[in-house]
Design an enzyme around this catalytic site. Structure first.
Site, mmCIF file in Angstrom:
data_model
loop_
_atom_site.group_PDB
_atom_site.id
_atom_site.type_symbol
_atom_site.label_atom_id
_atom_site.label_comp_id
_atom_site.label_asym_id
_atom_site.label_seq_id
_atom_site.Cartn_x
_atom_site.Cartn_y
_atom_site.Cartn_z
ATOM 1 N N ASP A 309 -2.225 -6.458 7.024
ATOM 2 C CA ASP A 309 -1.166 -5.565 6.578
ATOM 3 C C ASP A 309 0.099 -6.374 6.283
ATOM 4 O O ASP A 309 0.457 -7.281 7.025
ATOM 5 C CB ASP A 309 -0.888 -4.527 7.671
ATOM 6 C CG ASP A 309 -0.056 -3.369 7.175
ATOM 7 O OD1 ASP A 309 -0.477 -2.721 6.202
ATOM 8 O OD2 ASP A 309 1.008 -3.117 7.751
ATOM 9 N N GLU A 356 -3.167 -7.078 1.889
ATOM 10 C CA GLU A 356 -2.429 -5.864 1.546
ATOM 11 C C GLU A 356 -1.180 -6.314 0.791
ATOM 12 O O GLU A 356 -0.228 -6.823 1.384
ATOM 13 C CB GLU A 356 -2.070 -5.089 2.818
ATOM 14 C CG GLU A 356 -1.421 -3.731 2.552
ATOM 15 C CD GLU A 356 0.073 -3.813 2.380
ATOM 16 O OE1 GLU A 356 0.532 -3.665 1.218
ATOM 17 O OE2 GLU A 356 0.788 -4.036 3.368
ATOM 18 N N ASP A 410 -1.234 5.645 4.472
ATOM 19 C CA ASP A 410 0.170 6.019 4.263
ATOM 20 C C ASP A 410 0.363 7.030 3.134
ATOM 21 O O ASP A 410 1.471 7.529 2.941
ATOM 22 C CB ASP A 410 1.011 4.777 3.946
ATOM 23 C CG ASP A 410 1.310 3.948 5.190
ATOM 24 O OD1 ASP A 410 1.341 4.532 6.288
ATOM 25 O OD2 ASP A 410 1.522 2.735 5.052
#
Length: 514
Positions: A309, A356, A410
């Site tokens: 991430d 990501e 998200d």
């Protein structure tokens, strides 16, 4: 271990086959105990993936969470420890740590969402019972081997956990100075006085990893690989910051000089102030990134692939002066870039990393990913702004070496986005982006098939999109702290009809788990 996603060519990793999978966090699985866990439904989901032609199960981080940070799996007290809430009561019975009479289905926990506070109370009682039963055993070889093999992180984790409990849950920066500053004599004395509690903390981690490796072995045996999710940062109140304060930008008193976040982006006009300490990369470089080497080693034992991430933080990261309340007052600082991954490449035969790379991506990030062959991410819900030629999230613009998603944890779901978020011009752009007709009712299936037909060699679809859920299936809303990470799938969701439909689309678009 399934390693079909990446092919090593002169040290560079490239995706080379067309596969697909499903994103579903463990907490979202059905169970009788208020939260998804590593019990029967986890095994049933693996069977569902296999029968549906899916190669990958992508999950969110599985480290310990707490209510102070909204139970976010991206805000953890340890980068190595496992979340006790994910331990399955049913498996504890099967494994002989609990008697059936000790596991009663709670009547006060909802089925459709996670009540974290209630689950913590319930699981705490069960784990206490399991530990008491374990203490009566005379043969503990498996547990002793676990403690020995994981000592490099487990002892500090257990010590941190118990100290924090003794001092009422206060952060390490509020502990007595001798413990806060890790004075050896004070730590040894505390460990002697609280030895049973420290042993209990180790035992709970043993239970977690024992169950985790069972489900992973089962998944790999069904030709399903697991994609883990690794937050780049750790919490300020974490084992790592307490144990290695010099690895972070802090002053001599242990106060953060800078905190993490991102500048204004798709999710927030003022940016996001995450609040984690940022790394002192100069110090980490001096020790040859040893902590990161341990972390990657640990994670590659747990997962087949690692989605990192906020990957762009390795090239450059947004650091906000700790006293500032808004992320807009931060600035970019340089990360370790290629040097970091060259060091990692010396330690590992392969680096099966998914980067990501969402948000503001600069040329140095693109170059870093290209140099090491790391696939980036594409998100279909970002494709409808009208820039059909330049928007990287438009399926026609996908490179082969990427992982394409309808949305992430998200985002809203497809149906939730269409009915509650999409602006008129975005709705008008849907047929141009998808290059096909659609009906609102079946938009999620249309988007899924378009994504599966794309050049992307890996496609991941969140489970709520396969179920056609609206915003009730949303996992997280960035920049908010309530009502997140709670969604749970219904027990009857994994139907044969749905599995067959997913399998047909998978086969039709020439993706397969074989």
């Amino acid at each position: 271990m399934q390693k079909a996603l990446f092919l090593r060519i002169h040290g560079v990793f490239l995706m080379h086959k067309r596969y697909c999978g499903i994103l579903l966090h463990i907490t979202s699985l059905p169970s009788k105990y208020g939260i998804g866990d590593m019990g029967p439904f986890a095994y049933a989901f693996v069977d569902f993936l296999n029968s549906s032609g899916q190669k990958y199960w992508q999950i969110l981080p599985v480290n310990p969470t707490d209510g102070i940070n909204g139970n976010s799996p991206y805000s953890c007290s340890s980068a190595f420890g496992g979340n006790p809430l994910l331990i399955s009561p049913e498996m504890l019975v099967i494994e002989g740590f609990l008697r059936p009479s000790e596991v009663k289905t709670p009547v006060n926990l909802p089925e459709g969402k996670v009540d974290y506070a209630g689950v913590r109370v319930f699981k705490e009682k069960l784990l206490n019972s399991a530990y008491r039963n374990f203490q009566k055993k005379t043969v503990r070889g498996d547990f002793d081997r676990f403690v020995h093999d994981q000592h490099y992180w487990l002892y500090d984790f257990a010590l941190f956990t118990v100290i924090k409990s003794v001092y009422g849950g206060r952060g390490w920066n509020e502990w007595p100075k001798a413990l806060k500053c890790r004075q050896p004599q004070a730590l040894e004395e505390f460990a002697r006085r609280h030895s049973p509690d420290i042993q209990r903390a180790k035992f709970i981690q043993y239970l977690f990893f024992h169950q985790w490796h069972k489900i992973k072995t089962f998944a790999n045996g069904k030709n399903v690989a697991i994609i883990g999710d690794i937050p780049i940062y750790v919490n300020y109140d974490s084992v790592e910051v307490w144990r290695h304060p010099s690895y972070f930008k802090m002053d001599s008193e242990g106060h953060m000089k800078f905190i993490s976040g991102v500048p204004p982006d798709y999710f927030s006009r003022t940016g996001q102030r995450w609040g984690n300490p940022v790394y002192n990369w100069a110090q980490l470089k001096k020790v040859k990134y040893s902590w990161w080497v341990e972390r990657i080693t640990h994670d590659l034992q747990m997962f087949d692939y690692l989605r990192i991430d906020h990957f762009r933080g390795f090239a450059g990261f947004w650091q906000i002066p700790a006293h500032e309340k808004l992320a807009v007052f931060g600035r970019w600082a340089k990360g370790p870039a290629a040097h970091f991954f060259k060091v990692l490449a010396k330690h590992f035969k392969s680096l099966p990393i998914i980067a990501e790379d969402l948000g503001e991506i600069t040329p140095d990030v693109i170059e870093l990913m290209k140099k090491f062959g790391f696939p980036g991410m594409r998100v279909l819900l970002f494709a409808f702004n009208g820039d059909f030629g330049g928007n990287p999230h438009v399926p026609a613009n996908y490179p082969a070496n990427c992982v394409a998603y309808t949305g992430t944890h998200d985002n809203n779901t497809i149906q939730g986005w269409y009915h509650h978020e999409a602006k008129p011009h975005e709705k008008a752009n849907i047929p141009h982006v998808l290059q096909t007709k659609f009906t609102p009712r079946n938009l999620h299936w249309t988007m899924i098939e378009v994504l599966m037909r794309s050049r992307a060699e890996c496609v991941i679809v969140p489970m709520p999109d396969y179920l056609g859920l609206r915003e009730e299936g949303r996992m997280n809303t960035p920049a908010t702290k309530v009502n997140n990470w709670q969604w749970r799938m219904k027990a009857n969701a994994l139907s044969l009809k749905l599995s067959q439909k997913i399998a047909r689309i998978t086969k039709k678009t020439e993706r397969s788990n074989s």
